[in-house]
Write an enzyme that holds these catalytic residues in place. Structure first.
Site, PDB file in Angstrom:
ATOM      1  N   ALA C 531       0.804  -1.225   0.000  1.00 20.74           N
ATOM      2  CA  ALA C 531       0.000   0.000   0.000  1.00 20.74           C
ATOM      3  C   ALA C 531       0.839   1.279   0.000  1.00 20.74           C
ATOM      4  O   ALA C 531       0.311   2.352   0.266  1.00 20.74           O
ATOM      5  CB  ALA C 531      -0.970   0.010   1.195  1.00 20.74           C
ATOM      6  N   GLU C 741       3.791   2.499  -5.475  1.00 17.27           N
ATOM      7  CA  GLU C 741       2.885   1.894  -6.454  1.00 17.27           C
ATOM      8  C   GLU C 741       2.445   2.859  -7.538  1.00 17.27           C
ATOM      9  O   GLU C 741       2.158   2.453  -8.664  1.00 17.27           O
ATOM     10  CB  GLU C 741       1.612   1.422  -5.748  1.00 17.27           C
TER      11      GLU C 741
END
Lengths: 160, 297, 784
Positions: C531, C741
């Site tokens: 995350a 990410e």
């Protein structure tokens, strides 16, 4: 299962190893000699993580039988630094940030070393071509390529 | 490659005979359970997949003559079976007289794989996709084969029987490939379409070779070999006829390219569809022929 | 914002410090899971897997396998009745009654060699009764699809996931905001599109590796290539019915993760097998082929978008339907569904929006987290629709984005307000660097050139209370040892951890080491390395730990010098007083404390600082409307732009330039941030051009590097630029938020938009292979 006694020079040290017919050079380095810097990424000659120098030329060690290696000379990533002094390529990889997870790094260093040995002043395209067999999933390659360029400059400067 | 691909090579016995005759004899005596190997780049992968299960792998790399690369101004080029592709690509004789061969070698996989991969191995695998095969066909390669009954020669053009199938018999060892002198003034190119820019297997491979030839009405002889678009590497004869008989113009080249596409019989596979491949044979044949024509000019 | 006392100009935060682990990695000394030496007691495990996508197991006979010399144990699902899973406990460690994908583990073998284990697999006889498979998520969501998990209603599930018992829908996330139906008639332009995003693999160069050892006392040690040692401790212990304190996970260097080494997957297999051969370490290494078949995949997506705007280009309404191909088990994938739901507006303010995001069981590989967690898939379609909408109302695509993009204070899809964001600056940086609006000539007559741009947003997707902790301790020489439970997957978090600890305490970066490998027995708790949350969350824990140590040190010195703490600081490893100008190096006091005058004893003692961090403000969302006070901790935003050429004769795409600009709040180490942007761009590019798991009847057709191609050194663009935008995060250390990410989120649509700019075609999904591009041009009459 047949076994073979081979004499092999690895990173300058002479070794005698007894190997089964189906053992690859990669397995021999990692399992018999505990040189685990050479990595297993696919066992199919595709990813390049297991690349080492065999008589001065890079090979996928997963695609070479240990039994074939009687009398050959191998250099792995563990053999690149001179004692504690990093080679210009290793230094350059540190400086440019060409290392992330580090799993492709040994193979990348060996392929790059072989390139600079045969071509001390490669173009960017030549560097990219020489590294096409070393898959990297982290860096996007740009910093690795920068590192090879930087190491070439260092070496050319040192030999001038 | 399958779900059950072995993590390591399954058991077998590594054999290194001292002489060619011994090797051939061993292979003949153990027909069906012994395989010769050179770099092993294909054999090992297929053994891990379980497609090949040899009891013996016979290393023929260090046998007499297998590592020779010779150029003779009369007889042409002989490449020993164990000469790796990097050595072929870097050899001054190859670069001077058969640059197309060097070009084709450089498109195969990666540098470190080419330290092991050989042209003869590429040929013996008889993959329809073999990158060096087109050049070998267009240079009229002849294989030197050591069989149980002694040595023989076999032209490459009649060597392939199907995907993975050749005329080799148990006990046969290909020891070299020989090329006659290339046609005077010839120029060639290999265009490989892969998914990546480099290193991939070809979706379509087009090799073209052209030379001035007074015997042809056009004054030129062009030949095109196609890979990955038929069960075996294919020399498109119609291309040669077309460009021999008609003056070399952009239209003639387009027509020759169309004939090349017509000659191809591609299939759908994981790398590409038959429809796309057929299209690409046309496009890339035109591109290759134009490139060769420019070089000849 | 947590703003530790600034240490003059020696603070290493914001500096390009060299990676703390690079030297080990360039010398081959770095130890990865498969490198650990276990000696002769080591056993090797292999797994018998289902060849069928969907079948009932009628019978498993392991007698012959057990009898093979060298085989030490053969286990099946019979021995392990516990469920396992992160958000939804829907899988067994080994299949018990049915198999649900090709590769589902049916039995496991431990033997004295890999070869013997392999031979044993062939001797295991499994009888199956084949069942019809579900191979499409839209079909799977319907009433006529065979039910893959009849017990869905009974599974243990997190309270923010909504499985629909009696269907194949394991999570249905809804957004209902404003009046969508009423908004369409006010729209001057509406775009309706359907996209199909294929399954892809993470492809770390190191495959999954796990070694498990069970002591006779039942204590378990697991060494693994892991992003989630603590989650593995918890979930495996739960599934095996043992106390978490009996489960220890050691996580050495990881050769790339990208999400697939998060949660629990094959590690549980190694542990299960090891319970039957106590005292022996049991090693399981996935082959590259198994990795392609059985590791978590980025699940496929079928997405419908309907988006409308008014005549001035203001976005008015969106109606989105996502069918996620969650695969055989959706224990982790259910949350991808949720994340894409609460982010379904994209980085735009949209007053009226309706979204249905469904996670659907299929007989495909198991969906899991992958870099971007649903965002690359969702943005792939959405950001193309935005271009098409702009085109319809004849507005420049970048102007359209400037107008509609989220700004500080914008109303979000879940009802709350956007925190300070630098998205508008990111757009300007990317557009400017790519030369937006200027068309360069193609490099050859058979080529066409185009530019494309796309935006993104992404929040850390995690439970509301995912926590971090850290400790710091000092050695006799004054060097600092930092304990963390987060993992360095290559992103550089150990380096950043050391920088933050050094800055927060006041010691030189060079004197910091990070206590690795992460070991759940000694390392402080960390939820998971996923995350893009570590720099922010673990960073806060580190800062708190350093502050705690700092307080202990300064209290000791303050008492010794009889000066108020406010006069004191720690600079470069030395405690100084601004007032008295006294100083004492840390090494003189951090172990033995300081002596009181005249031999009256000592004060202080060994310094250990501890700190933790957990967000406490994330609220639930209404299950019917998806509205709530604060859905997530924060959003990282950014933009990418590309310039490319399309070869008209082959359809090949050549990416010439890539530009990335992301708002990271604060770059703790700018070069590492840029490296994430570059690496993410190339991974995104690779997924855009090359990658898909080709599934045919549930069977993978390309399970190797031969036919699953990823970008190589020759494919990466020669010109890659990365721009850092810094609009601080209020609760981030020095204002930092994540970037790992995000850099592959907008790449697919940026490339798709550039292809359209170049040749005027749009495809229904990646990869934009030469073949697909060429045939689309052929069918559209663009080439012949």
């Amino acid at each position: 299962m047949a076994f073979h006694k081979i004499n092999i020079t690895v990173n300058g040290a002479q070794e005698q190893v007894v190997v089964p017919s189906n053992m690859t050079l990669m397995q021999m380095l990692r399992e018999s000699l505990a040189l685990t810097g050479t990595k297993n990424g696919c066992s199919a000659g595709e990813c390049g993580a297991c690349t080492a120098l065999m008589n001065g030329e890079p090979v996928n060690t997963c695609m070479v039988l240990a039994a074939e290696c009687d009398g050959v000379e191998i250099v792995t990533v563990e053999g690149l630094a001179d004692d504690n002094r990093l080679s210009p390529l290793q230094e350059a990889m540190l400086a440019t940030g060409g290392v992330q997870c580090g799993f492709c790094t040994p193979g990348v260093l060996i392929s790059s070393r072989a390139l600079l040995d045969r071509n001390p002043n490669p173009s960017e395209d030549e560097i990219r071509e020489a590294l096409v067999g070393n898959l990297c999933r982290c860096t996007g390659y740009v910093r690795i390529i920068e590192a090879v360029k930087a190491a070439a400059r260092t070496q050319v400067a040192a030999s001038a | 490659m399958t779900l059950d691909t072995h993590p390591t090579l399954p058991e077998f016995e590594y054999i290194r005979p001292a002489t060619l005759a011994e090797a051939s004899d061993f292979l003949a005596r153990h027909a069906g359970e012994a395989r010769p190997f050179l770099g092993g780049t294909d054999v090992f992968v297929r053994m891990r997949d379980g497609f090949l299960t040899p009891r013996y792998l016979v290393d023929v790399k260090r046998l007499d003559g297998m590592n020779d690369l010779r150029f003779d101004p009369q007889a042409g080029l002989t490449i020993g079976a164990a000469v790796n592709m990097n050595r072929v690509a870097a050899a001054p004789e190859v670069q001077a007289h058969y640059p197309l061969l060097a070009e084709a070698c450089r498109t195969v996989a990666s540098y470190q794989l080419r330290t092991r991969a050989t042209i003869v191995g590429n040929i013996c695998n008889a993959s329809p996709a073999g990158d060096t095969i087109g050049a070998c066909l267009l240079f009229d390669g002849v294989l030197h084969i050591q069989g149980v009954d002694g040595p023989r020669l076999e032209p490459l053009k009649s060597f392939f029987l199907g995907p993975g199938k050749t005329t080799l018999k148990p006990g046969d060892i290909v020891t070299a490939i020989q090329f006659p002198l290339p046609p005077q003034g010839c120029q060639g190119t290999y265009i490989k379409l892969g998914r990546n820019k480099l290193s991939d297997l070809s979706i379509v491979g087009v090799t073209a070779l052209g030379c001035p030839d007074a015997a042809c009405a056009s004054g030129y002889r062009f030949r095109v070999a196609l890979t990955s678009v038929a069960p075996v590497p294919l020399v498109a004869g119609a291309v040669e006829t077309c460009l021999a008989e008609n003056p070399i113009t952009p239209d003639a080249i387009q027509e020759a390219a169309r004939l090349a596409a017509e000659a191809s019989t591609p299939i759908d596979d994981v790398r590409g569809s038959a429809r796309y491949r057929k299209q690409m044979v046309g496009k890339l044949s035109a591109r290759a022929l134009n490139a060769v024509w420019r070089k000849l000019g | 914002m947590v703003e530790p006392k600034v240490q003059g100009n020696i603070s290493p935060v914001g500096e390009n410090k060299p990676r703390i682990d690079a030297r080990e990695k360039v010398t081959g000394a770095a130890v990865y899971a498969d490198d650990i030496q276990f000696g002769n007691g080591l056993l090797h495990a292999r797994i018998k897997r289902s060849p069928h996508p969907h079948a009932l197991i009628k019978k498993i006979d392991v007698t012959k396998a057990r009898a093979l010399p060298g085989v030490k144990a053969v286990v099946t699902g019979e021995d392990f009745p516990g469920y396992i899973g992160l958000y939804l406990q829907d899988r067994y460690i080994f299949c018990r009654d049915r198999v649900r994908y090709v590769g589902d583990p049916v039995a496991g073998v431990a033997a004295s060699s890999v070869e013997i284990a392999e031979q044993a697999l062939d001797l295991i006889e499994v009888e199956y009764e084949l069942l019809p498979p579900v191979l499409d998520p839209e079909f799977g969501a319907g009433a006529e699809a065979p039910l893959l998990h009849p017990d869905l209603g009974k599974y243990v599930v997190a309270n923010f996931i909504f499985p629909q018992a009696g269907t194949n829908i394991s999570n249905h996330f809804k957004i209902r905001k404003g009046d969508v139906d009423g908004a369409w008639e006010q729209c001057a332009a509406v775009v309706e599109r359907k996209y199909r995003i294929p399954h892809i693999q993470h492809v770390p160069i190191e495959t999954h590796v796990a070694i498990a050892k069970v002591e006779v006392t039942g204590e378990i040690t697991l060494w693994g290539s892991s992003q989630s040692p603590f989650a593995q401790r918890n979930l495996i212990a739960q599934s095996m019915g043992i106390s978490q304190s009996k489960m220890r996970v050691i996580a050495p260097f990881v050769g790339g993760g990208f999400g697939c080494k998060a949660g629990v997957s094959m590690e549980a297999l190694a542990v299960a097998i090891a319970t039957k051969v106590k005292g022996h370490p049991v090693k399981l290494v996935l082959t590259r082929e198994e990795e392609f078949y059985t590791a978590f995949v980025r699940q496929g997506l079928v997405a419908y978008f309907k988006i409308g705007c008014d005549a001035q280009g203001r976005l008015l309404a969106m109606e989105n339907k996502f069918y996620w191909d969650g695969g055989a088990y959706t224990e982790y994938g259910v949350n991808v569904t949720r994340a894409s739901g609460y982010s379904s507006s994209g980085p735009y303010e949209v007053p009226n929006i309706k979204t249905d995001s469904c996670c659907v069981y299929t007989n495909h590989p198991v969906g899991g987290p992958m870099r971007g967690f649903g965002m690359p898939e969702m943005h792939a379609g959405l950001e193309q629709c935005i271009d098409e909408l702009a085109l319809q109302i004849k507005m420049d695509a970048v102007d359209f984005r400037r107008l509609n993009c989220l700004k500080t204070g914008s109303s979000l899809v879940t009802g709350s307000r956007m925190h300070p964001t630098g998205l508008p600056q990111c757009i300007e940086k990317a557009a400017d660097a790519i030369g937006w609006g200027r068309k360069a000539p193609a490099s050859a007559p058979n080529k066409r050139r185009g530019k494309g741009l796309a935006l993104m947003w992404k929040a850390p997707a995690m439970p509301p209370n995912a926590g971090s902790s850290a400790w710091v301790e000092l050695a006799e020489d004054g060097s600092l040892n930092v304990g963390v439970g987060g993992q360095d997957l290559g992103q550089g978090v150990f380096t950043v951890a050391a920088q933050m600890a050094a800055a927060a305490l006041g010691v030189p970066y060079e004197s910091v080491r990070v206590a690795i490998p992460v070991d759940t027995r000694y390392s402080p708790y960390e939820w998971q390395t996923v995350a893009s949350r570590l720099t922010w969350s673990m960073g806060n824990a580190i800062v708190n730990a350093a502050k705690d140590a700092r307080r202990q040190i300064l209290e000791t010195v303050s008492a010794a010098w009889e000066e108020p703490i406010e006069n004191l600081d720690i600079v470069n490893g030395v405690v100084i007083s601004f007032k008295s100008e006294k100083e004492v190096p840390l090494k003189n006091l951090v172990i033995y404390g300081l002596p009181k005058p005249d031999g009256q004893g000592w004060r202080g003692g060994p310094i250990v600082g501890r700190g933790n961090f957990m967000p406490t403000y994330v609220t639930g969302l209404d299950p019917e409307t998806g509205q709530g006070e604060r859905a997530v901790v924060h959003y990282t935003t950014g933009a990418q732009a590309v310039e490319l050429e399309v070869d008209l004769e082959t359809g090949r795409i050549d990416i010439l330039r890539g530009v990335s600009a992301f708002d990271v709040g604060k770059a703790i180490n700018p070069e590492l941030v840029k490296a994430q942007m570059e690496g993410g761009f190339v991974q995104g590019m690779s997924s855009a051009l090359f990658e898909s798991l080709q599934l045919k009847g549930g069977v993978l057709q390309n399970p190797s590097f031969v036919d699953y191609r990823i970008a190589t050194s020759t494919d990466a663009p020669k010109d890659l630029e990365a721009f850092i935008v810094e609009v601080p995060q209020d609760d981030g250390p020095w204002g930092a938020r994540g970037i790992g990410e995000h850099s592959m989120v907008p790449t697919i649509p940026a490339i798709a938009n550039a292809i359209y700019d170049a040749v005027g075609i749009r495809l229904d999904g990646p990869p934009f292979t030469a073949e697909k591009v060429y045939l689309a041009m052929l069918d559209a009459g663009i080439v012949k």
